[in-house]
Motif scaffolding. Structure first.
Motif, PDB file in Angstrom:
ATOM      1  N   ALA A 145       0.814  -1.614   0.009  1.00  0.00           N
ATOM      2  CA  ALA A 145      -0.456  -0.233  -0.736  1.00  0.00           C
ATOM      3  C   ALA A 145       0.752   1.630   0.284  1.00  0.00           C
ATOM      4  O   ALA A 145       0.922   2.299  -0.197  1.00  0.00           O
ATOM      5  N   TYR A 146       1.872   1.224   1.097  1.00  0.00           N
ATOM      6  CA  TYR A 146       3.231   2.148   0.128  1.00  0.00           C
ATOM      7  C   TYR A 146       3.562   3.035  -0.865  1.00  0.00           C
ATOM      8  O   TYR A 146       3.532   3.924  -0.948  1.00  0.00           O
ATOM      9  N   ASN A 147       3.885   1.721  -1.787  1.00  0.00           N
ATOM     10  CA  ASN A 147       4.361   2.049  -3.275  1.00  0.00           C
ATOM     11  C   ASN A 147       3.188   1.908  -3.735  1.00  0.00           C
ATOM     12  O   ASN A 147       2.925   2.937  -4.739  1.00  0.00           O
ATOM     13  N   ALA A 148       1.880   0.920  -3.825  1.00  0.00           N
ATOM     14  CA  ALA A 148       0.895   1.597  -4.600  1.00  0.00           C
ATOM     15  C   ALA A 148      -0.481   2.139  -4.253  1.00  0.00           C
ATOM     16  O   ALA A 148      -1.829   2.106  -5.139  1.00  0.00           O
ATOM     17  N   GLY A 149      -0.015   2.112  -3.564  1.00  0.00           N
ATOM     18  CA  GLY A 149      -1.737   2.850  -2.348  1.00  0.00           C
ATOM     19  C   GLY A 149      -2.826   2.427  -2.008  1.00  0.00           C
ATOM     20  O   GLY A 149      -3.172   0.586  -2.363  1.00  0.00           O
ATOM     21  N   GLU A 150      -3.680   2.458  -1.233  1.00  0.00           N
ATOM     22  CA  GLU A 150      -4.618   1.438   0.379  1.00  0.00           C
ATOM     23  C   GLU A 150      -5.544   1.004  -1.611  1.00  0.00           C
ATOM     24  O   GLU A 150      -5.703  -0.974  -1.313  1.00  0.00           O
ATOM     25  N   TYR A 151      -5.738   1.552  -2.055  1.00  0.00           N
ATOM     26  CA  TYR A 151      -7.190   1.357  -2.937  1.00  0.00           C
ATOM     27  C   TYR A 151      -6.647  -0.063  -4.008  1.00  0.00           C
ATOM     28  O   TYR A 151      -7.170  -1.307  -3.676  1.00  0.00           O
ATOM     29  N   THR A 152      -5.544  -0.831  -4.260  1.00  0.00           N
ATOM     30  CA  THR A 152      -5.278  -1.156  -5.011  1.00  0.00           C
ATOM     31  C   THR A 152      -4.566  -2.313  -4.493  1.00  0.00           C
ATOM     32  O   THR A 152      -5.673  -3.128  -4.531  1.00  0.00           O
ATOM     33  N   VAL A 153      -4.710  -2.598  -3.342  1.00  0.00           N
ATOM     34  CA  VAL A 153      -3.822  -3.420  -2.327  1.00  0.00           C
ATOM     35  C   VAL A 153      -5.356  -4.346  -1.726  1.00  0.00           C
ATOM     36  O   VAL A 153      -5.958  -5.285  -1.696  1.00  0.00           O
ATOM     37  N   HIS A 177      -4.085 -11.869  -8.654  1.00  0.00           N
ATOM     38  CA  HIS A 177      -5.385 -10.868  -7.744  1.00  0.00           C
ATOM     39  C   HIS A 177      -4.702  -9.725  -8.207  1.00  0.00           C
ATOM     40  O   HIS A 177      -5.551  -8.265  -8.330  1.00  0.00           O
ATOM     41  N   LEU A 178      -3.396  -9.202  -8.015  1.00  0.00           N
ATOM     42  CA  LEU A 178      -2.947  -7.771  -8.063  1.00  0.00           C
ATOM     43  C   LEU A 178      -3.026  -7.759 -10.455  1.00  0.00           C
ATOM     44  O   LEU A 178      -3.514  -6.145  -9.654  1.00  0.00           O
ATOM     45  N   GLN A 179      -2.740  -7.875 -10.557  1.00  0.00           N
ATOM     46  CA  GLN A 179      -2.778  -7.454 -12.407  1.00  0.00           C
ATOM     47  C   GLN A 179      -3.988  -7.237 -12.213  1.00  0.00           C
ATOM     48  O   GLN A 179      -4.615  -6.263 -13.309  1.00  0.00           O
ATOM     49  N   GLY A 180      -4.968  -8.174 -11.948  1.00  0.00           N
ATOM     50  CA  GLY A 180      -6.405  -7.580 -11.816  1.00  0.00           C
ATOM     51  C   GLY A 180      -7.246  -6.143 -11.321  1.00  0.00           C
ATOM     52  O   GLY A 180      -8.057  -5.080 -11.600  1.00  0.00           O
ATOM     53  N   ALA A 181      -6.595  -6.356  -9.816  1.00  0.00           N
ATOM     54  CA  ALA A 181      -6.272  -5.092  -9.064  1.00  0.00           C
ATOM     55  C   ALA A 181      -5.508  -3.453 -10.133  1.00  0.00           C
ATOM     56  O   ALA A 181      -6.725  -2.268  -9.589  1.00  0.00           O
ATOM     57  N   ILE A 182      -5.029  -3.624 -10.280  1.00  0.00           N
ATOM     58  CA  ILE A 182      -3.801  -2.682 -11.032  1.00  0.00           C
ATOM     59  C   ILE A 182      -5.233  -2.399 -12.226  1.00  0.00           C
ATOM     60  O   ILE A 182      -5.030  -2.002 -12.740  1.00  0.00           O
ATOM     61  N   GLN A 183      -5.645  -3.219 -13.331  1.00  0.00           N
ATOM     62  CA  GLN A 183      -6.609  -3.127 -14.285  1.00  0.00           C
ATOM     63  C   GLN A 183      -8.166  -2.749 -13.792  1.00  0.00           C
ATOM     64  O   GLN A 183      -8.218  -1.508 -13.990  1.00  0.00           O
ATOM     65  N   ASP A 184      -8.403  -2.842 -12.846  1.00  0.00           N
ATOM     66  CA  ASP A 184      -9.354  -2.185 -12.331  1.00  0.00           C
ATOM     67  C   ASP A 184      -9.069  -0.922 -12.160  1.00  0.00           C
ATOM     68  O   ASP A 184      -9.916   0.781 -11.770  1.00  0.00           O
ATOM     69  N   VAL A 185      -7.884   0.292 -11.071  1.00  0.00           N
ATOM     70  CA  VAL A 185      -7.750   1.219 -10.836  1.00  0.00           C
ATOM     71  C   VAL A 185      -7.090   1.853 -12.309  1.00  0.00           C
ATOM     72  O   VAL A 185      -7.596   2.969 -12.993  1.00  0.00           O
ATOM     73  N   VAL A 186      -6.396   1.481 -13.768  1.00  0.00           N
ATOM     74  CA  VAL A 186      -6.389   1.953 -14.230  1.00  0.00           C
ATOM     75  C   VAL A 186      -7.645   2.257 -15.279  1.00  0.00           C
ATOM     76  O   VAL A 186      -7.905   3.509 -15.924  1.00  0.00           O
ATOM     77  N   THR A 187      -8.862   1.813 -14.997  1.00  0.00           N
ATOM     78  CA  THR A 187      -9.883   1.786 -15.501  1.00  0.00           C
ATOM     79  C   THR A 187     -10.893   3.459 -14.582  1.00  0.00           C
ATOM     80  O   THR A 187     -11.083   3.958 -15.427  1.00  0.00           O
ATOM     81  N   ARG A 188     -10.391   2.757 -13.651  1.00  0.00           N
ATOM     82  CA  ARG A 188     -11.655   3.538 -12.748  1.00  0.00           C
ATOM     83  C   ARG A 188     -10.688   5.327 -13.147  1.00  0.00           C
ATOM     84  O   ARG A 188     -11.377   6.124 -12.915  1.00  0.00           O
ATOM     85  N   PHE A 189      -9.578   5.430 -13.070  1.00  0.00           N
ATOM     86  CA  PHE A 189      -8.875   6.532 -13.449  1.00  0.00           C
ATOM     87  C   PHE A 189      -8.578   7.262 -14.523  1.00  0.00           C
ATOM     88  O   PHE A 189      -7.741   7.769 -14.781  1.00  0.00           O
ATOM     89  N   ASN A 190      -8.789   6.216 -15.296  1.00  0.00           N
ATOM     90  CA  ASN A 190      -8.027   6.401 -16.923  1.00  0.00           C
ATOM     91  C   ASN A 190      -7.401   6.595 -17.012  1.00  0.00           C
ATOM     92  O   ASN A 190      -6.484   7.287 -17.322  1.00  0.00           O
ATOM     93  N   LEU A 191      -6.010   5.544 -16.470  1.00  0.00           N
ATOM     94  CA  LEU A 191      -4.631   5.746 -16.440  1.00  0.00           C
ATOM     95  C   LEU A 191      -4.415   5.054 -17.887  1.00  0.00           C
ATOM     96  O   LEU A 191      -4.736   4.249 -18.263  1.00  0.00           O
ATOM     97  N   SER A 192      -2.906   5.322 -18.212  1.00  0.00           N
ATOM     98  CA  SER A 192      -1.504   4.867 -19.016  1.00  0.00           C
ATOM     99  C   SER A 192      -1.309   4.048 -18.691  1.00  0.00           C
ATOM    100  O   SER A 192      -0.015   3.303 -19.391  1.00  0.00           O
ATOM    101  N   TRP A 193      -1.226   3.192 -17.651  1.00  0.00           N
ATOM    102  CA  TRP A 193       0.501   1.631 -16.862  1.00  0.00           C
ATOM    103  C   TRP A 193      -0.326   0.857 -18.252  1.00  0.00           C
ATOM    104  O   TRP A 193      -0.892   0.484 -18.176  1.00  0.00           O
ATOM    105  N   ASP A 194       0.896   0.648 -18.654  1.00  0.00           N
ATOM    106  CA  ASP A 194       1.194  -1.141 -18.817  1.00  0.00           C
ATOM    107  C   ASP A 194       0.843  -2.259 -17.707  1.00  0.00           C
ATOM    108  O   ASP A 194       1.625  -2.275 -16.309  1.00  0.00           O
ATOM    109  N   THR A 195      -0.385  -2.765 -17.530  1.00  0.00           N
ATOM    110  CA  THR A 195      -0.474  -3.596 -15.989  1.00  0.00           C
ATOM    111  C   THR A 195       0.708  -4.886 -16.090  1.00  0.00           C
ATOM    112  O   THR A 195       0.935  -4.881 -14.822  1.00  0.00           O
ATOM    113  N   ALA A 196       1.179  -5.200 -16.830  1.00  0.00           N
ATOM    114  CA  ALA A 196       2.155  -5.787 -17.013  1.00  0.00           C
ATOM    115  C   ALA A 196       3.114  -6.201 -15.677  1.00  0.00           C
ATOM    116  O   ALA A 196       4.228  -6.413 -15.383  1.00  0.00           O
TER     117      ALA A 196
END
Length: 366
Positions: A145-153, A177-196
């Motif tokens: 969470a310190y690295n990626a935020g509480e919402y992602t965790v 679980h974690l990559q799926g959560a990252i994709q949730d964050v990308v979708t919610r906040f409209n980010l351009s991250w490479d999820t992998a």
């Protein structure tokens, strides 16, 4: 048990050498805020490698010893606005980039430690668990969470629960679980991250911190990798040989604040393996103040507990022509907020400009 990341011996040694200069302040805030100092040191080792000006070249993003983003900096201070740092309320330091206040290693450590505590509270609310900054079982979630935020965790944890995981507090790090959560964050906040790529970065963070946590707790040698390797030299052969002492009387060391097994061994000039062998049964992750440790034969060096330097008496300065607040801050390498806080009765305002009359005697923090 979480796997440890592989660091080279040179990398470990370099980071530890940088961190030593900041150990007093890390020990101090660990004790004051009841967070294990070894955990703070391990985070610093991974986040900034012990460089208090890490991130100086970036206009935005994380900065300082504990690599704090502007958003985290502001959110943390807003939770503790009246907490005082060097006789000034934290609210005075709300602008992280004004006069580079983030580069103050002590202030950066204070806010970073408070942020860690707040993240534990936030995770507790989000997951329904009682997350603690000092409970080993909570460390993987809290560090991530310190690295990626509480919402992602939280999202990764919920996914692990939904998959009927028997240990979602660890299994949240699994790719599904974690990559799926990252994709949730990308979708919610409209980010351009490479999820992998983001998954690889986030999933390895806790293991990196744990590698250094082992060192600062004294459970592994700083010159040996905690991961398995093909080195045929035994750990005992790589450790320095203790210098023999002429006195044959058994001596003891009393544990002081901030002590770790490895740190004590370094103070005494002996190897940690010898210190550990002389004290079977000691839990090196749970040392207590005043605890007596056997250090073998010979007189140990005099104990010198490391404490942060006490606040210094302000310097008196007579204002000269051309001395604006900005000029004074640069001249004495302090923040404008600190100067204003010490001289409220002297401070003048001319429209939108603040300053002092020429000839006024003002206090300058040291």
């Amino acid at each position: 048990m979480i796997a440890r990341h592989t660091f080279s011996q040179e990398d470990i040694a370099g980071r530890l050498a940088n961190i030593r200069r900041y150990e007093p302040v890390l020990d101090y805030y660990g004790q004051q805020l009841k967070v294990e100092a070894a955990l703070l040191k391990a985070i610093v080792a991974v986040e900034s490698s012990g460089n208090a000006r890490a991130g100086a070249g970036r206009y935005s993003g994380a900065k300082g010893l504990m690599q704090i983003t502007r958003q985290t900096w502001i959110a943390t201070i807003k939770q503790y606005p009246d907490l005082r740092y060097r006789n000034t309320k934290l609210s005075e330091y709300l602008d992280r980039d004004k006069n580079d206040v983030w580069a103050d290693a002590s202030l950066n450590t204070l806010i970073g430690t408070l942020a860690l505590i707040l993240k534990a509270r936030s995770l507790s609310r989000m997951t329904g668990l009682a997350i603690s900054a000092n409970d080993p079982k909570d460390a993987p979630m809290l560090l991530t969470a310190y690295n990626a935020g509480e919402y992602t965790v939280m999202k990764a944890f919920k996914r692990a629960q939904a998959a009927a995981s028997s240990n979602p507090q660890m299994d949240f790090l699994e790719r599904a679980h974690l990559q799926g959560a990252i994709q949730d964050v990308v979708t919610r906040f409209n980010l351009s991250w490479d999820t992998a790529a983001k998954f690889k970065e986030i999933s390895q963070y806790a293991s990196k911190v744990f590698s250094f946590l082992d060192v600062f707790r004294g459970t592994t040698s700083p010159t040996n990798n905690t991961a398995s390797n093909n080195n045929t030299t035994s750990p005992q052969e790589e450790e320095p040989t203790p210098t023999p002492t002429p006195q044959a009387t058994t001596q003891y060391y009393s544990v002081v604040s901030g002590d770790t097994g490895y740190g004590i061994a370094r103070k005494l000039g002996i190897s940690f393996s010898k210190l550990s062998a002389a004290n079977p049964g000691v839990n090196w992750a749970r040392l207590s103040l005043g605890q007596k440790l056997k250090v073998g034969e010979g007189q140990p060096p005099k104990e010198t507990p490391v404490r942060p330097e006490p606040p210094k008496t302000p310097k008196i300065y007579r204002v000269q022509r051309g001395d604006s607040l900005g000029v004074l801050a640069r001249k004495f390498n302090v923040s404008i907020a600190a100067i204003k806080a010490l001289n409220k009765s002297q401070l003048q305002r001319w429209g939108r400009v603040e300053g002092f009359f020429v000839g006024a005697k003002i206090k300058i923090p040291q």
